[in-house]
Design a protein around this motif. Structure first.
Motif, PDB file in Angstrom:
ATOM      1  N   ALA A 157       0.765  -1.275  -0.096  1.00 58.30           N
ATOM      2  CA  ALA A 157      -0.051  -0.135   0.001  1.00 58.30           C
ATOM      3  C   ALA A 157       0.950   1.090   0.068  1.00 58.30           C
ATOM      4  O   ALA A 157       1.874   1.353   0.534  1.00 58.30           O
ATOM      5  N   LEU A 158       0.480   2.233  -0.765  1.00 57.64           N
ATOM      6  CA  LEU A 158       1.179   3.516  -0.715  1.00 57.64           C
ATOM      7  C   LEU A 158       0.367   4.667   0.035  1.00 57.64           C
ATOM      8  O   LEU A 158      -0.986   4.743   0.020  1.00 57.64           O
ATOM      9  N   GLY A 159       1.128   5.311   0.921  1.00 56.96           N
ATOM     10  CA  GLY A 159       0.618   6.570   1.450  1.00 56.96           C
ATOM     11  C   GLY A 159      -0.554   6.238   2.314  1.00 56.96           C
ATOM     12  O   GLY A 159      -1.530   7.076   2.726  1.00 56.96           O
ATOM     13  N   ASP A 181      -5.911   0.904  -0.961  1.00 57.72           N
ATOM     14  CA  ASP A 181      -6.147   0.580  -2.537  1.00 57.72           C
ATOM     15  C   ASP A 181      -5.280   1.189  -3.576  1.00 57.72           C
ATOM     16  O   ASP A 181      -5.296   0.987  -4.781  1.00 57.72           O
ATOM     17  N   ARG A 182      -4.362   2.063  -3.080  1.00 61.97           N
ATOM     18  CA  ARG A 182      -3.340   2.464  -4.141  1.00 61.97           C
ATOM     19  C   ARG A 182      -2.105   1.660  -3.681  1.00 61.97           C
ATOM     20  O   ARG A 182      -1.420   1.778  -2.593  1.00 61.97           O
ATOM     21  N   ARG A 183      -1.614   1.054  -4.539  1.00 64.29           N
ATOM     22  CA  ARG A 183      -0.615  -0.113  -4.378  1.00 64.29           C
ATOM     23  C   ARG A 183       0.683  -0.037  -5.590  1.00 64.29           C
ATOM     24  O   ARG A 183       0.557   0.724  -6.506  1.00 64.29           O
ATOM     25  N   GLN A 184       1.995  -0.293  -5.142  1.00 60.27           N
ATOM     26  CA  GLN A 184       2.801  -0.366  -5.888  1.00 60.27           C
ATOM     27  C   GLN A 184       3.420  -1.803  -5.844  1.00 60.27           C
ATOM     28  O   GLN A 184       3.675  -2.402  -4.644  1.00 60.27           O
ATOM     29  N   ALA A 185       3.958  -2.559  -7.070  1.00 59.52           N
ATOM     30  CA  ALA A 185       4.653  -3.791  -7.121  1.00 59.52           C
ATOM     31  C   ALA A 185       5.489  -3.542  -8.241  1.00 59.52           C
ATOM     32  O   ALA A 185       5.317  -2.675  -9.221  1.00 59.52           O
ATOM     33  N   THR A 186       6.574  -4.564  -8.024  1.00 58.19           N
ATOM     34  CA  THR A 186       7.464  -4.386  -9.172  1.00 58.19           C
ATOM     35  C   THR A 186       6.925  -5.722 -10.186  1.00 58.19           C
ATOM     36  O   THR A 186       6.896  -6.783  -9.763  1.00 58.19           O
ATOM     37  N   LEU A 187       6.735  -5.486 -11.341  1.00 53.49           N
ATOM     38  CA  LEU A 187       6.362  -6.468 -12.158  1.00 53.49           C
ATOM     39  C   LEU A 187       7.202  -6.571 -13.550  1.00 53.49           C
ATOM     40  O   LEU A 187       7.408  -5.733 -14.088  1.00 53.49           O
ATOM     41  N   TYR A 247      -0.529   0.983  -8.856  1.00 56.36           N
ATOM     42  CA  TYR A 247      -2.097   0.821  -9.476  1.00 56.36           C
ATOM     43  C   TYR A 247      -2.946   0.939  -8.372  1.00 56.36           C
ATOM     44  O   TYR A 247      -2.707   0.869  -7.184  1.00 56.36           O
ATOM     45  N   TRP A 248      -4.341   1.121  -8.752  1.00 53.15           N
ATOM     46  CA  TRP A 248      -5.406   1.544  -7.844  1.00 53.15           C
ATOM     47  C   TRP A 248      -6.177   0.306  -7.921  1.00 53.15           C
ATOM     48  O   TRP A 248      -6.573  -0.528  -9.000  1.00 53.15           O
ATOM     49  N   SER A 294      -6.255  -0.830 -13.350  1.00 60.74           N
ATOM     50  CA  SER A 294      -5.632   0.198 -13.920  1.00 60.74           C
ATOM     51  C   SER A 294      -4.457   0.629 -13.662  1.00 60.74           C
ATOM     52  O   SER A 294      -3.974   0.874 -12.401  1.00 60.74           O
ATOM     53  N   VAL A 295      -3.520   0.585 -14.666  1.00 62.61           N
ATOM     54  CA  VAL A 295      -2.176   0.952 -13.968  1.00 62.61           C
ATOM     55  C   VAL A 295      -1.934   2.230 -14.046  1.00 62.61           C
ATOM     56  O   VAL A 295      -2.164   2.908 -15.341  1.00 62.61           O
ATOM     57  N   VAL A 296      -1.401   3.093 -13.163  1.00 61.96           N
ATOM     58  CA  VAL A 296      -1.305   4.506 -13.098  1.00 61.96           C
ATOM     59  C   VAL A 296      -0.122   5.005 -13.662  1.00 61.96           C
ATOM     60  O   VAL A 296       0.030   5.750 -14.558  1.00 61.96           O
TER      61      VAL A 296
END
Length: 63
Positions: free
Chosen positions: A26-28, A32-38, A45-46, A55-57
């Protein structure tokens, strides 16, 4: 993004679509606002519960 890396990235996005909270972090403080290394790409992404869309932001990568 090279074709092989793009295929790995798309496969990772498909995995996230199944269970988006099981991947990344989770970010911040927003679950629901997430970060991953793909496939080596930092992906933000949200998640919207009840919606079958990822949806990739932002995707930041270097080849």
């Amino acid at each position: 993004m090279s074709s092989p890396r793009r295929r790995r990235f798309e496969a990772a996005v498909a995995e996230i679509a199944v269970d988006p909270y099981a991947h990344g972090q989770a970010l911040g403080g927003n679950r629901d606002r997430r970060q991953a290394t793909l496939a080596g790409a930092i992906t933000v992404y949200w998640v919207s519960t009840g919606v079958l869309t990822v949806s990739v932001v932002t995707v930041i990568h270097s080849d």
